[in-house]
Design a protein around this motif. Structure first.
Motif, mmCIF file in Angstrom:
data_model
loop_
_atom_site.group_PDB
_atom_site.id
_atom_site.type_symbol
_atom_site.label_atom_id
_atom_site.label_comp_id
_atom_site.label_asym_id
_atom_site.label_seq_id
_atom_site.Cartn_x
_atom_site.Cartn_y
_atom_site.Cartn_z
ATOM 1 N N ASP A 166 0.645 -1.058 -0.064
ATOM 2 C CA ASP A 166 -0.066 0.546 -0.211
ATOM 3 C C ASP A 166 0.782 1.094 -0.537
ATOM 4 O O ASP A 166 0.198 1.954 -1.005
ATOM 5 N N TYR A 212 4.077 1.080 -0.915
ATOM 6 C CA TYR A 212 4.275 1.349 -2.311
ATOM 7 C C TYR A 212 3.339 2.190 -3.532
ATOM 8 O O TYR A 212 3.798 3.098 -4.611
ATOM 9 N N ARG A 213 2.274 1.955 -3.731
ATOM 10 C CA ARG A 213 1.471 2.183 -4.616
ATOM 11 C C ARG A 213 0.925 4.004 -4.473
ATOM 12 O O ARG A 213 0.860 4.599 -5.231
ATOM 13 N N GLN A 214 1.034 4.106 -3.079
ATOM 14 C CA GLN A 214 0.898 5.559 -2.939
ATOM 15 C C GLN A 214 2.209 6.316 -3.034
ATOM 16 O O GLN A 214 1.743 7.216 -3.272
#
Length: 270
Positions: free
Chosen positions: A241, A243-245
């Motif tokens: 999460d 990393y996605r942000q």
């Protein structure tokens, strides 16, 4: 890959994640050469699984030492099926660490992976199988507050593992990249138990981000990933999460990391 009956090399196996991986592999039926820069530590790991593990002193970044580990494995057990590039160092804090610290951190955290793969992957391509596990860090996907050399080399280790997976994945070579956050190891203890405020901030940035896992738990998750052929191994699921942000809004993520660093500094320096 089928771990039972395989031959593995694990670097940095005298303690922590490396030791846990060596023991988990042996318990799963693999025969293991466990190496460490500390000969006594490597021997201690081997003694706990006598007959399944051989301990050897080795500098994980030395081509000659890697060649020797491969030779020992082949002589005692047979061709190497799995190489776990686990040995790593912190590299120090700030821009003042100097050229020697940069060189050593790049050698251990990155070039050790490149050198091992250069020696083994051509043999694996001929055999049509082989597996490389790069032990990186969540810092390789995110960053590490305080340590530029650790952050840079762990990013590079992830990048090299990606390249291996893309280049050789269709030739029978499996690649996984382990990226945990906090794990109860000597490296983390050295940060959290330090009297130096900047070092404490670096340690707190890890322990405050999520649960600190035991090495055995990380090893179990990693072996499952190897069996299934998964590339990215995340013992702390929240890293995905984060990393996605980061990718969704880089500027916002950097601003958030600055705030996080400031909060930790205020807590520790107050």
């Amino acid at each position: 890959m089928d771990i039972n009956g395989s031959v593995a090399i694990v670097t940095g196996a005298g303690s922590g994640i490396g030791q846990a991986l060596a023991w988990a592999l042996a318990d799963a039926g693999a025969r293991v050469v466990a190496s460490d820069i500390d000969a006594d530590a490597a021997a201690g790991t081997a003694s706990a699984r006598a007959g399944q593990i051989i301990g050897r002193r080795a500098d994980a970044s030395s081509i000659a030492d890697i060649e020797n580990l491969i030779a020992v494995a082949e002589k005692e057990f047979g061709p190497v099926d799995l190489y776990i590039a686990n040995a790593g160092i912190g590299g120090g804090l700030g821009l003042e660490i100097g050229e020697a610290a940069w060189d050593l951190t790049i050698d251990v955290n990155l070039r050790a992976h490149i050198r091992a793969a250069t020696l083994l992957v051509p043999k694996w391509v001929e055999r049509g199988r082989g597996y490389f596990l790069a032990v990186a860090s969540a810092a390789g996907l995110l960053t590490q507050i305080g340590s530029p050399a650790y952050s840079v080399t762990k990013h590079a280790a992830v990048g090299f593992a990606e390249w291996l997976a893309i280049t050789y994945g269709d030739k029978g070579i499996g690649v996984s990249c382990l990226c945990p956050m906090g794990v109860r190891t000597a490296l983390l203890d050295g940060l959290t138990e330090s009297e130096d405020p900047a070092t404490k901030v670096a340690g707190s940035s890890i322990t405050a981000a999520g649960e600190v896992l035991e090495p055995a738990a990380v090893a179990a998750i990693t072996l499952d990933a190897i069996r299934e052929g998964n590339f990215l191994v995340l013992p702390h699921p929240q890293v995905l999460d984060m990393y996605r942000q980061k990718g969704a809004d880089y500027d916002r993520w950097i601003a958030g990391m600055r705030r996080y660093q400031g909060i930790l500094e205020a807590q520790i320096l107050s």
